[in-house]
Design an enzyme around this catalytic site. Sequence first.
Site, PDB file in Angstrom:
ATOM      1  N   ASP A 143      25.063  66.202 -20.668  1.00 17.77           N
ATOM      2  CA  ASP A 143      25.320  64.928 -21.352  1.00 17.77           C
ATOM      3  C   ASP A 143      25.823  65.246 -22.755  1.00 17.77           C
ATOM      4  OD1 ASP A 143      25.116  62.503 -22.783  1.00 17.77           O
ATOM      5  OD2 ASP A 143      23.400  61.830 -21.618  1.00 17.77           O
ATOM      6  N   PHE A 196      25.586  51.233 -26.213  1.00 18.76           N
ATOM      7  CA  PHE A 196      26.134  51.045 -27.553  1.00 18.76           C
ATOM      8  C   PHE A 196      27.637  51.319 -27.551  1.00 18.76           C
ATOM      9  CE2 PHE A 196      27.013  52.959 -31.808  1.00 18.76           C
ATOM     10  CZ  PHE A 196      26.697  51.862 -32.595  1.00 18.76           C
ATOM     11  N   SER A 243      21.916  54.400 -21.475  1.00 18.84           N
ATOM     12  CA  SER A 243      22.008  54.851 -22.865  1.00 18.84           C
ATOM     13  C   SER A 243      21.188  53.938 -23.787  1.00 18.84           C
ATOM     14  CB  SER A 243      23.478  54.919 -23.288  1.00 18.84           C
ATOM     15  OG  SER A 243      23.632  55.611 -24.502  1.00 18.84           O
ATOM     16  N   HIS A 262      27.459  61.609 -19.420  1.00 15.37           N
ATOM     17  CA  HIS A 262      26.600  60.560 -19.950  1.00 15.37           C
ATOM     18  C   HIS A 262      26.697  59.243 -19.175  1.00 15.37           C
ATOM     19  CE1 HIS A 262      24.204  58.363 -22.808  1.00 15.37           C
ATOM     20  NE2 HIS A 262      25.187  57.509 -23.030  1.00 15.37           N
TER      21      HIS A 262
END
Length: 252
Positions: free
Chosen positions: A194, A25, A93, A222
């Site tokens: 993360d 995203f 993700s 992340h």
Amino acid sequence: MPLMPGAEPYHHRAGPVGVLLCHGFTGTPQSLRPWAEYLASHGLTVSLPRQPGHGTTWQEMNRTRWEDWYAEVEKAFADLQGRCAEVFTAGLSLGGCLALRLAEMHGEGVRGVVVVNPSITNDVWLLKLAPLLKWFIPSIPGVGNDVKKAGVTELAYSRTPVKAAASLPELWSLVQADLSKVRQPLLVYHSTDDHVVKPASVALIRERVPQATIEELTDSYHVATLDNDADRIFAGSLDFIRTHASVPLQRD
């Protein structure tokens, strides 16, 4: 709308085993490009599409929602199915969420799944407010570029488009409700440090997908596919695909 340099999609035609990679995203294919090129160099047919609204401006992304992003990876998946004997899905993700959704929807059509720091639940307080905030503000601070390795930058928006983010809870709910449909082999890479996705997503996978193999990453944040554990992810995913593919890869 002009693309950011480096945000281009990547496609490579090779052997009968295909891999679809899904970026995250507000990110771009750049975050997965080294992974894609590594798999391609080992004889895999690879597709790494750019999702609508990504790699241009966050204002444009505010005109898209999760159905648009899923439609793009669904299209890429269908293309791979048309030219490969079998297809694996993978993602980072929210891209991991999309990869899992493809597995839920296509069953045996997906041979296996690899996800890195997948996001499948709403665990960021600002995003929880997005359905309300979208009526008042267009964007909030970005979530990109969470990388530990010095000198590495993720190509991602510095702002999070709120209207686009407000569509995420619906996707998360669908994926959570259908997690029991993920019966394919599943490999999960999880960064212990993360700053974007909290442990709740991996905890849900651990609880509802008993065949999942979960590997902890201790030296990455992340965006682990650009971080210190990237080589481990690349090699491990290749071994996973070799193990679970029913046909040999084209070459080493």
